[in-house]
Design a protein around this motif. Structure first.
Motif, PDB file in Angstrom:
ATOM      1  N   GLU A 194       3.876   1.450  -1.197  1.00  0.00           N
ATOM      2  CA  GLU A 194       4.435   1.598  -2.546  1.00  0.00           C
ATOM      3  C   GLU A 194       3.390   2.146  -3.520  1.00  0.00           C
ATOM      4  OE1 GLU A 194       6.005  -2.129  -3.677  1.00  0.00           O
ATOM      5  OE2 GLU A 194       7.693  -2.082  -2.252  1.00  0.00           O
ATOM      6  N   GLU A 195       2.173   1.563  -3.417  1.00  0.00           N
ATOM      7  CA  GLU A 195       1.101   2.054  -4.309  1.00  0.00           C
ATOM      8  C   GLU A 195       0.786   3.517  -4.040  1.00  0.00           C
ATOM      9  OE1 GLU A 195      -2.184  -0.502  -3.737  1.00  0.00           O
ATOM     10  OE2 GLU A 195      -1.312  -2.195  -4.855  1.00  0.00           O
ATOM     11  N   LYS A 196       0.753   3.860  -2.735  1.00  0.00           N
ATOM     12  CA  LYS A 196       0.451   5.255  -2.374  1.00  0.00           C
ATOM     13  C   LYS A 196       1.527   6.201  -2.890  1.00  0.00           C
ATOM     14  CE  LYS A 196      -0.866   8.069   1.576  1.00  0.00           C
ATOM     15  NZ  LYS A 196      -1.061   8.094   3.057  1.00  0.00           N
ATOM     16  N   GLU A 245       1.092   6.358  -6.492  1.00  0.00           N
ATOM     17  CA  GLU A 245      -0.088   7.177  -6.793  1.00  0.00           C
ATOM     18  C   GLU A 245       0.193   8.662  -6.550  1.00  0.00           C
ATOM     19  OE1 GLU A 245      -4.855   7.352  -5.643  1.00  0.00           O
ATOM     20  OE2 GLU A 245      -3.513   5.854  -4.722  1.00  0.00           O
ATOM     21  N   GLN A 262       0.824  -1.217   0.000  1.00  0.00           N
ATOM     22  CA  GLN A 262       0.000   0.000   0.000  1.00  0.00           C
ATOM     23  C   GLN A 262       0.860   1.270   0.000  1.00  0.00           C
ATOM     24  OE1 GLN A 262      -2.582  -0.315   3.365  1.00  0.00           O
ATOM     25  NE2 GLN A 262      -4.038  -1.719   2.328  1.00  0.00           N
TER      26      GLN A 262
END
Length: 454
Positions: free
Chosen positions: A131-133, A136, A129
């Motif tokens: 990394e995704e955040k 993003e 999350q």
């Protein structure tokens, strides 16, 4: 400017025409994003609203909340009972405890393994999350930077388009203003030419009239001088003859008494001679004339009018003494008061009579402010009042260099086809009487004597 367009969700057509196709597409996308954002905000607001409380009704019945227990039945029909340890297949208590301990150990191990697995999964998920955040956030930053660049470019384009529109409107206004100034200069130039030409014509006619009058005056002066010399010559000849006759009469009187008869005859002859010669020579210029004065003029000299009327009675006496003999206010054909003639009514009363009338309606009332009258006229937007001065023998509007009329009726007739002002206002519709008896009765009827002065 872009924020204003997105806030109002509207762009002017002239400004839209100045944008290129790419800019129009970007603007469309921005407006679409704003619509979606507003829709999401509205959906979230709807979801976050607290649910409405509903009233639940419970029915309470006999034994509805009570628990019931039932037992297994044996072959004998009685409740089945098992006593642990009495059967041959029953395990001992140690075996049972050991099995339970093993089972608890297995469950404990499985639980710890599950917790460890879950913890590892949570850590892994958290890392993913993050990394995704982070990805993003980087993506959002890039999108935000791109959006800002697009907005900056859009604002720049809008400003350029707005400046172009303003410049175009300013050019139109400047062209229109320049055209108006040119037309104004042409009009002023034309007026100056007309004024110059007209002033030249007036000066030329004035000079011609002046020369003509000067020549006529010189000619009449010469004729008058010749006549005067001729008269003076005849008078001198007459005086000489009179002296000669008187001298002869004196000589004859000295000679004899009968000479007196001759003297008388000579005097009679002299009188007849003077009678035959004609009237006395004319009175030279500069001497006052001794012609008899008119009776009305003598009365006016003894009783001159004051500059303004003293009161209502003085106006009535003035009208009866000077205006009634001239038939002022009467119709020349019927010899009755004209339809437009009114008496001593005030300004407010005259405006009340004309209030509901159409434009061009008028009436003439006797004025209490001056020796004269007032025309009350109904124009398109209001009532106007024009003073008529009658301080001399003629009728004219109050002021200097006004056109004079012999009678009041002539003045009204003249302005029925000639405007009374520069606004093409004609006396078209006379306003008659609306009261009985008419308001002019006290001007024509009175039983008292009018010997008193005004």
């Amino acid at each position: 400017m872009l924020q204003q367009i997105l806030r109002e969700m509207y762009i002017e057509p002239d400004l839209l025409d100045e944008l290129s196709e790419d800019q129009k597409q970007i603007l469309f996308c921005k407006m679409r994003e704003e619509q979606v954002r507003r829709w999401k905000v509205r959906e979230e607001e709807e979801e976050n609203k607290p649910p409405e409380k509903t009233k639940k009704s419970f029915k309470h019945g006999k034994g509805s909340n009570k628990k019931q227990t039932s037992f297994l039945k044996g072959s004998d029909g009685k409740d089945w009972v098992w006593v642990m340890g009495e059967h041959k297949d029953d395990k001992s208590i140690e075996q049972i405890l050991e099995e339970e301990a093993q089972e608890r150990a297995i469950k404990q191990a499985e639980k710890e393994a599950e917790e460890l697995r879950r913890k590892e999964e949570m850590e892994l998920k958290k890392a993913l999350q993050e990394e995704e955040k982070l990805a993003e956030n980087n993506k959002d930053k890039e999108a935000e930077n791109k959006r800002k660049e697009d907005e900056a470019e859009m604002i720049k384009s809008l400003k350029e388009a707005h400046i172009a529109v303003q410049k175009r409107e300013k050019d139109k206004k400047s062209v229109k203003k320049r055209h108006h100034e040119d037309e104004k200069m042409k009009s002023l130039k034309k007026i100056d030419e007309i004024k110059t030409r007209r002033s030249s014509e007036i000066y030329f006619h004035w000079k011609q009239n002046r020369n003509t009058l000067q020549k006529d005056a010189e000619k009449s002066s010469q004729i008058l001088e010749e006549e005067w010399r001729e008269q003076e010559k005849r008078v001198k000849e007459t005086e000489r003859k009179m002296r000669e006759i008187a001298r002869r009469a004196r000589e004859e009187h000295r000679k004899s008494l009968s000479g007196s008869v001759k003297v008388i005859g000579a005097a009679n002859a002299f009188k007849s001679y003077i009678h035959k010669k004609g009237p006395a020579p004319p009175i030279p210029e500069g001497r006052p004339s001794k012609a008899p004065k008119d009776k009305s003029a003598e009365e006016n000299e003894h009783h001159p009018l004051p500059p303004r009327p003293r009161n209502r009675n003085s106006v009535i006496k003035w009208f009866r003494k000077y205006e009634v003999p001239k038939a002022t206010g009467l119709d020349p054909q019927t010899k009755k008061p004209a339809q437009w003639f009114h008496g001593l009514i005030g300004r407010a009363e005259a405006e009340g009579l004309l209030k509901e009338k159409k434009a061009g309606t008028f009436l003439v009332r006797v004025s209490e402010r001056i020796w004269g009258y007032t025309i009350s006229y109904r124009s398109e937007d209001r009532c106007k009042h024009f003073l008529i001065d009658k301080s001399d023998d003629n009728y004219h509007f109050f002021g200097s260099n006004q056109l004079e009329h012999t009678t009041l009726n002539d003045m009204i007739t003249y302005h029925s086809h000639t405007p009374i002002s520069t606004e093409e206002e004609l006396l078209k519709h006379p306003c008659g009487q609306q009261v009985d008896p008419p308001d002019y009765c006290d001007l024509f009827h009175d039983g008292r004597s009018e010997s008193t002065t005004l």
